[in-house]
Design an enzyme around this catalytic site. Sequence first.
Site, PDB file in Angstrom:
ATOM      1  N   LYS A 295       0.362  19.632  44.303  1.00 47.61           N
ATOM      2  CA  LYS A 295      -0.101  19.087  45.454  1.00 47.61           C
ATOM      3  C   LYS A 295      -0.595  20.352  46.367  1.00 47.61           C
ATOM      4  O   LYS A 295       0.065  21.378  46.466  1.00 47.61           O
ATOM      5  CB  LYS A 295       0.591  18.391  46.442  1.00 47.61           C
ATOM      6  CG  LYS A 295       0.109  17.782  47.639  1.00 47.61           C
ATOM      7  CD  LYS A 295       1.051  16.766  48.411  1.00 47.61           C
ATOM      8  CE  LYS A 295       2.113  17.670  49.075  1.00 47.61           C
ATOM      9  NZ  LYS A 295       2.967  16.833  49.960  1.00 47.61           N
TER      10      LYS A 295
ATOM     11  N   GLY B 116      11.740   2.762  84.176  1.00 50.06           N
ATOM     12  CA  GLY B 116      11.665   3.069  82.767  1.00 50.06           C
ATOM     13  C   GLY B 116      13.060   3.756  82.281  1.00 50.06           C
ATOM     14  O   GLY B 116      13.187   4.002  80.986  1.00 50.06           O
TER      15      GLY B 116
ATOM     16  N   ASP C  67       4.307  15.873  44.212  1.00 50.67           N
ATOM     17  CA  ASP C  67       4.495  17.238  44.222  1.00 50.67           C
ATOM     18  C   ASP C  67       5.614  18.018  43.910  1.00 50.67           C
ATOM     19  O   ASP C  67       6.482  17.027  43.420  1.00 50.67           O
ATOM     20  CB  ASP C  67       4.339  17.508  45.874  1.00 50.67           C
ATOM     21  CG  ASP C  67       5.255  16.919  46.705  1.00 50.67           C
ATOM     22  OD1 ASP C  67       6.529  16.831  46.215  1.00 50.67           O
ATOM     23  OD2 ASP C  67       5.105  16.441  47.773  1.00 50.67           O
TER      24      ASP C  67
ATOM     25  N   HIS D  66      14.781  15.239  55.417  1.00 46.14           N
ATOM     26  CA  HIS D  66      13.888  16.268  54.769  1.00 46.14           C
ATOM     27  C   HIS D  66      14.304  17.495  54.703  1.00 46.14           C
ATOM     28  O   HIS D  66      14.085  18.357  55.617  1.00 46.14           O
ATOM     29  CB  HIS D  66      12.655  16.014  55.493  1.00 46.14           C
ATOM     30  CG  HIS D  66      11.476  16.953  55.093  1.00 46.14           C
ATOM     31  ND1 HIS D  66      10.699  16.653  53.805  1.00 46.14           N
ATOM     32  CD2 HIS D  66      10.920  18.004  55.424  1.00 46.14           C
ATOM     33  CE1 HIS D  66       9.613  17.699  53.699  1.00 46.14           C
ATOM     34  NE2 HIS D  66       9.848  18.341  54.665  1.00 46.14           N
TER      35      HIS D  66
END
Length: 298
Positions: free
Chosen positions: A191, A37, A168, A127
């Site tokens: 919201k 991996g 919102d 964000h």
Amino acid sequence: MKPMLLALPGAQAFAARLAACLPYETGELEIHRFPDGESCPRFPPAVAGRDVLLVAALDRPDDKFMALYLAAGVARELGARSVGLVAPYLPYMRQDAVFAPGQGVTARHFARLVSGCCDYMVTVDPHLHRFHSLDQIYTIATEVVPAAPAIAAWIAANVAQPVVVGPDEESGQWVAQVAALAGCPSTVLSKVRSGDKAVEVSAPAAQLLAGRTPVLVDDIVSTARTMIAASGQLQRAGGMAPVYVGVHALFADDAYAALQAAGPGRIVTCNTVAHASNAIDVAPGLAAAAARLLAARG
């Protein structure tokens, strides 16, 4: 020498869009996976002395970030003059505060990792809530490319008599910008979230919807519960079936199917996260931003 543009796994299509906007040389970055991996990046020849721009798709980041981190490190080891990053979607911005005992502000820790391996970064509408800018947590040069102009252009070209609706209060300023650029009115709902998938949204003013197509605009569409709740209120208020526009199409679990079942006229997203709903191209803005940051390095 021309800068070199290289895509991490999953970002090849977006890298091709960037390459169409930049006079860079492109190459193939191979990520070899060992049976256990582990990853081993392998660069094309002639990286030494060149500016390298890596393009990474960082949705579901835990499975993708190590390849990026190692690629940036190997590029430096091979003598790259600089290592830039185009991350159309920037993860780990949600946890910008401690919300429960025993947690940490993981946004800071992720920012430290990226700042430690890259020289500059461009992204689209991260964000930003409790952090007002990326400079508060990133120590490298960054530029945020707004999706609003591209979204507004799409709305103006594809929706008759639109009214832009924010789901919102956090979306207020952003929604007003999209509406102004699209030349149409806007409104913002309120919201209340009581869980990851439990959301209540206020009812809109019916008179604002009269004769117009509501366009619900949100930045991150993850569970889609906010958009679904807003859609119900819009349709109960007598509005037309809404069009949904999202910037980052994360669509966790059954979110996309649930949003389709809510009865929209169309679901459209930017191509920051590869998805069947992608219809708004933000690559030109990211290409211009990456070129500006590289030029600023001299």
